[in-house]
Enzyme design. Structure first.
Site, PDB file in Angstrom:
ATOM      1  N   GLU A   1      13.755   3.079  -2.828  1.00 22.98           N
ATOM      2  CA  GLU A   1      13.661   2.528  -1.474  1.00 22.98           C
ATOM      3  C   GLU A   1      13.594   1.013  -1.513  1.00 22.98           C
ATOM      4  O   GLU A   1      13.318   0.421  -2.549  1.00 22.98           O
ATOM      5  CB  GLU A   1      12.451   3.092  -0.708  1.00 22.98           C
ATOM      6  CG  GLU A   1      11.116   2.636  -1.234  1.00 22.98           C
ATOM      7  CD  GLU A   1       9.982   2.948  -0.263  1.00 22.98           C
ATOM      8  OE1 GLU A   1      10.233   3.150   0.942  1.00 22.98           O
ATOM      9  OE2 GLU A   1       8.835   2.969  -0.711  1.00 22.98           O
TER      10      GLU A   1
ATOM     11  N   ARG B   1       9.877  -6.636   3.283  1.00 27.76           N
ATOM     12  CA  ARG B   1       8.750  -7.538   3.592  1.00 27.76           C
ATOM     13  C   ARG B   1       8.201  -8.119   2.307  1.00 27.76           C
ATOM     14  O   ARG B   1       8.607  -7.732   1.213  1.00 27.76           O
ATOM     15  CB  ARG B   1       7.642  -6.718   4.269  1.00 27.76           C
ATOM     16  CG  ARG B   1       7.262  -5.542   3.380  1.00 27.76           C
ATOM     17  CD  ARG B   1       6.033  -4.817   3.818  1.00 27.76           C
ATOM     18  NE  ARG B   1       5.931  -3.523   3.190  1.00 27.76           N
ATOM     19  CZ  ARG B   1       5.457  -3.290   1.977  1.00 27.76           C
ATOM     20  NH1 ARG B   1       5.031  -4.286   1.229  1.00 27.76           N
ATOM     21  NH2 ARG B   1       5.397  -2.062   1.479  1.00 27.76           N
TER      22      ARG B   1
ATOM     23  N   ARG C   1      -5.599  -4.904  -8.278  1.00 28.03           N
ATOM     24  CA  ARG C   1      -6.015  -4.795  -6.872  1.00 28.03           C
ATOM     25  C   ARG C   1      -7.479  -4.361  -6.859  1.00 28.03           C
ATOM     26  O   ARG C   1      -7.796  -3.233  -7.251  1.00 28.03           O
ATOM     27  CB  ARG C   1      -5.194  -3.738  -6.147  1.00 28.03           C
ATOM     28  CG  ARG C   1      -3.731  -4.075  -6.053  1.00 28.03           C
ATOM     29  CD  ARG C   1      -3.037  -3.102  -5.124  1.00 28.03           C
ATOM     30  NE  ARG C   1      -1.604  -3.297  -5.156  1.00 28.03           N
ATOM     31  CZ  ARG C   1      -0.771  -2.792  -4.242  1.00 28.03           C
ATOM     32  NH1 ARG C   1      -1.243  -2.066  -3.244  1.00 28.03           N
ATOM     33  NH2 ARG C   1       0.525  -3.005  -4.337  1.00 28.03           N
TER      34      ARG C   1
HETATM   35  P1  ADP Z   1       7.384   6.209   0.069  1.00 24.71           P
HETATM   36  O1  ADP Z   1       8.214   5.479   1.061  1.00 24.71           O
HETATM   37  O2  ADP Z   1       6.601   7.307   0.673  1.00 24.71           O
HETATM   38  O3  ADP Z   1       6.594   5.328  -0.825  1.00 24.71           O
HETATM   39  P2  ADP Z   1       9.276   6.645  -2.130  1.00 24.71           P
HETATM   40  O4  ADP Z   1      10.654   7.131  -1.950  1.00 24.71           O
HETATM   41  O5  ADP Z   1       9.093   5.219  -2.497  1.00 24.71           O
HETATM   42  O6  ADP Z   1       8.437   7.013  -0.842  1.00 24.71           O
HETATM   43  O7  ADP Z   1       8.569   7.541  -3.201  1.00 24.71           O
HETATM   44  C1  ADP Z   1       7.178   7.425  -3.449  1.00 24.71           C
HETATM   45  C2  ADP Z   1       6.851   7.940  -4.837  1.00 24.71           C
HETATM   46  O8  ADP Z   1       7.255   9.308  -4.980  1.00 24.71           O
HETATM   47  C3  ADP Z   1       7.567   7.215  -5.955  1.00 24.71           C
HETATM   48  O9  ADP Z   1       6.905   6.036  -6.334  1.00 24.71           O
HETATM   49  C4  ADP Z   1       7.535   8.285  -7.034  1.00 24.71           C
HETATM   50  O10 ADP Z   1       6.244   8.327  -7.610  1.00 24.71           O
HETATM   51  C5  ADP Z   1       7.738   9.559  -6.272  1.00 24.71           C
HETATM   52  N1  ADP Z   1       9.177   9.906  -6.197  1.00 24.71           N
HETATM   53  C6  ADP Z   1      10.035   9.649  -5.184  1.00 24.71           C
HETATM   54  N2  ADP Z   1      11.278  10.101  -5.480  1.00 24.71           N
HETATM   55  C7  ADP Z   1      11.204  10.652  -6.701  1.00 24.71           C
HETATM   56  C8  ADP Z   1      12.146  11.288  -7.582  1.00 24.71           C
HETATM   57  N3  ADP Z   1      13.424  11.449  -7.233  1.00 24.71           N
HETATM   58  N4  ADP Z   1      11.707  11.741  -8.783  1.00 24.71           N
HETATM   59  C9  ADP Z   1      10.406  11.577  -9.155  1.00 24.71           C
HETATM   60  N5  ADP Z   1       9.482  11.010  -8.384  1.00 24.71           N
HETATM   61  C10 ADP Z   1       9.862  10.535  -7.177  1.00 24.71           C
END
Ligand code: ADP
Length: 465
Positions: A301, A305, A351
Site C-alpha cells: 500500500e 502522508r 516508539r
Molecule cells: P493496512 O492498510 O490495514 O495496514 P496492509 O495492506 O498494509 O493493510 O497490510 C497490513 C499488514 O498485513 C502488513 O504489514 C502485513 O503484515 C500483512 N499483510 C498484508 N498483505 C499481506 C500478504 N499478501 N502476505 C502476508 N502478509 C500480508
C-alpha cells in the site's frame, strides 16, 4: 544547495501561516519546522489537550472542540473555522486523523487554503487498495501475485482465483486499513466462509464491500520507500526503511536503511515508486510499503502522508522532510540530483508508548518526572515533559527516540545506552520492551521478519523491567 526560496517559488501558492490540524509530537515537530522557515504556526487543540499542556504559543492553542477525536481533530468544519478565524493560509494535517481524507483535502482547497499533501485524487486512488494496486501495476511497481480486481460474488469463481494464485492466500478489503479487514485462507474449504465474514466486516467497518485476493507471504519483512515530489512533475525516492518489528500490525521499532538490500534492487524499486508518483500526479511526501521476501519486493500500500517513522530517513538522507513538505507546497522546485537514495550511516527509532509493558493496555496518567537522553546522534521527538497528563482519548505515543551512528552496530549500541538513560515516571511505558528488542540477538543480527516480535512475546510473554 537549493536556490533561494523566492527565486524558485512557482506553481504553488506561497503562504506565511500554517494551521496544524493535529496534536502530540507531530504537532510539535511541524510547529518547529514552520518557525525555522519563518512561517507562522497555528496550533489547535481539543479540550483534553488544552488541559494537558499541548505545545503552546502565546495564549495557547485554539480550542476546536471536545476531547473525543470525532468532535475535534476529525471535525472538518471546526478545523476550517479555526483556519478562517486565525487567518491561516495553509493546513498541515500531520499523520492519522484527517491526513488521508480526500474530502478534507478538497474542502481545504475549496476554502482557498493550501492543503500540505497530495491532491485529493491521489489520496482517493491510494485509499482504495484495488485502485492502488492497479496504478502500481501500470507503473511497473512489483505487486503481490493476484489480480488487481474485485473478487466476484460466486464462491466457485473465487476458489478458481485462489487455486491460480496458490494457497495460502489472503482476502483483503479494498477499503481496509489499520491491519483490519484481512483474512488468511489456507485451503479451498475455507474460501466461502472467509469471503462472507470479510465482506461483512468490510461493509460495516469501511462502508465498502469490495474484496480482493493475493498470495499470502509467510515470512516477509516490511520495507518501505520514502518519496518526495514537487508541484512540477519532479519525483524522487529518498531512501528505504525496515519496519518489521511490529505487534498487531503496529510498528514498534523502525530503522533506515533497511539492512541487506542490494543497492541496484533498491535503486530499481525506488525509481519505479518515483515513476508511479509522476503517473498519478502526486505531490509532497509519500511512502510505498512493500513486503520483502526471498530477495523480492511486493507492493502492499501507499501512505499519502508524512509517517511516524520519517525521522530515520531524515537522519540518514540528510533531509528535513517537513521542511520539504512546506517548501514544495509553496511551489518550490525539487532538485532531483540532491536525492540519490543513498543512506549515510544508520538510524533507529523507538516508539515510546504510554502502555503497560506486559499487557500493552494503554496507561494514561500524569508524568511525574522525565529524563530523555542526549549526546551525539540522539534525537527525541516529543511533546511531553514533567507534569504532562497523558490523555486516554488518543493514541499512546508519547515520544520517539531516534539515534544515528556511522554503522548499524554502532547505532544499536547507541540506542542501548540511550534507552538506559531514559526515565519516564508516574506512568507505565513500553521502555522495557525496547530494551528487550535491542538485546535480542536475532534483531541485532538484522533482517528479522514481521512475525519476529510476536513470536518472541509468545515464547516469553513477560517483559522484565
Ligand atoms: P493496512 O492498510 O490495514 O495496514 P496492509 O495492506 O498494509 O493493510 O497490510 C497490513 C499488514 O498485513 C502488513 O504489514 C502485513 O503484515 C500483512 N499483510 C498484508 N498483505 C499481506 C500478504 N499478501 N502476505 C502476508 N502478509 C500480508
Amino acid at each position: 544547495m537549493r536556490a533561494p526560496l523566492h527565486a524558485a517559488r512557482q506553481g504553488g501558492h506561497s503562504f506565511t501561516s500554517v494551521l496544524i490540524a493535529n496534536r502530540g509530537e507531530i504537532a510539535a515537530r511541524i510547529r518547529r519546522a514552520c518557525l525555522e522557515l519563518g512561517l507562522r504556526p497555528i496550533l489547535v487543540a481539543s479540550e483534553a489537550d488544552r488541559t494537558t499542556g499541548a505545545p503552546g504559543e502565546k495564549g495557547g492553542p485554539l480550542s476546536i472542540g471536545p476531547s473525543a477525536p470525532a468532535r475535534s481533530y476529525l471535525n472538518q468544519a471546526a478545523i476550517l473555522l479555526a483556519a478562517r478565524v486565525t487567518g491561516a493560509e495553509a493546513v498541515h494535517p500531520g499523520y492519522g486523523f484527517l491526513s488521508e481524507n480526500a474530502d478534507f483535502a478538497e474542502a481545504v482547497e475549496k476554502a482557498g487554503l493550501v492543503f500540505i499533501g497530495p491532491p485529493a485524487s491521489a489520496i482517493r486512488i491510494m485509499g482504495d487498495k484495488i485502485a492502488a494496486k492497479r496504478a502500481m501495476m501500470a507503473a511497473g511497481v512489483p505487486c503481490v501475485p493476484g489480480p488487481g480486481e474485485p473478487l466476484p460474488g460466486d464462491a466457485e469463481a473465487v476458489r478458481a482465483i485462489a487455486e491460480e494464485i496458490g494457497y495460502p492466500v489472503i482476502v483483503k478489503a479494498a477499503g481496509g486499513g489499520g491491519g483490519r479487514g484481512m483474512r488468511v485462507v489456507r485451503e479451498s474449504a475455507e474460501v466461502a466462509d472467509a469471503i462472507t465474514i470479510t465482506r461483512e466486516e468490510a461493509r460495516r467497518a469501511f462502508g465498502k464491500p469490495e474484496l480482493y485476493m493475493e498470495k499470502f507471504l509467510e515470512h516477509p519483512r516490511h520495507v518501505e520507500f520514502q518519496v518526495l515530489c514537487d508541484n512540477h512533475g519532479n519525483a524522487v525516492w529518498v531512501g528505504h526503511r525496515d519496519c518489521s518489528i511490529q505487534r498487531r500490525h503496529q510498528k514498534v521499532v523502525e530503522e533506515a536503511p533497511a539492512p541487506a538490500i542490494a543497492p541496484e534492487l533498491a535503486q530499481r524499486i525506488g525509481e519505479r515508486c518515483a515513476e508511479a508518483c509522476r503517473q498519478i500526479g502526486y505531490r509532497g511526501v509519500g511512502t510505498f510499503e512493500f513486503l520483502y521476501e526471498h530477495g523480492e519486493f511486493y507492493f502492499i500500500e501507499m501512505n499519502t502522508r508524512l509517517q511516524v517513522e520519517h525521522p530515520v530517513t531524515e537522519m540518514t538522507a540528510g533531509v528535513d522532510l517537513v521542511h520539504e513538505q512546506l517548501l514544495t507546497a509553496q511551489g518550490e522546485l525539487l532538485s532531483p540530483s540532491r536525492f540519490r537514495g543513498e543512506a549515510h550511516g544508520h538510524a533507529f527509532e523507538c516508539r515510546i508508548n504510554a502502555e503497560d509493558p506486559a499487557t500493552f493496555v494503554a496507561a494514561p496518567g500524569r508524568i511525574t518526572a522525565v529524563r530523555f537522553p542526549s549526546g551525539p546522534g540522539i534525537r527525541v521527538d516529543t511533546h511531553v515533559s514533567a507534569g504532562y497528563r497523558v490523555s486516554p482519548y488518543y493514541d499512546s505515543l508519547i515520544a520517539k527516540l531516534i539515534v544515528h551512528a556511522p554503522t548499524r552496530a554502532a547505532a544499536i549500541r547507541r540506542m542501548q545506552v540511550a534507552l538506559s538513560e531514559t526515565r519516564i515516571e508516574g506512568i507505565s511505558t513500553n521502555l522495557p520492551l525496547h530494551e528487550r528488542i535491542f538485546a535480542d540477538a536475532d534483531f541485532v543480527r538484522g533482517c528479522v521478519d514481521i512475525h519476529h516480535l510476536e513470536k518472541r512475546l509468545r515464547e516469553e510473554p513477560r517483559v522484565q523491567a
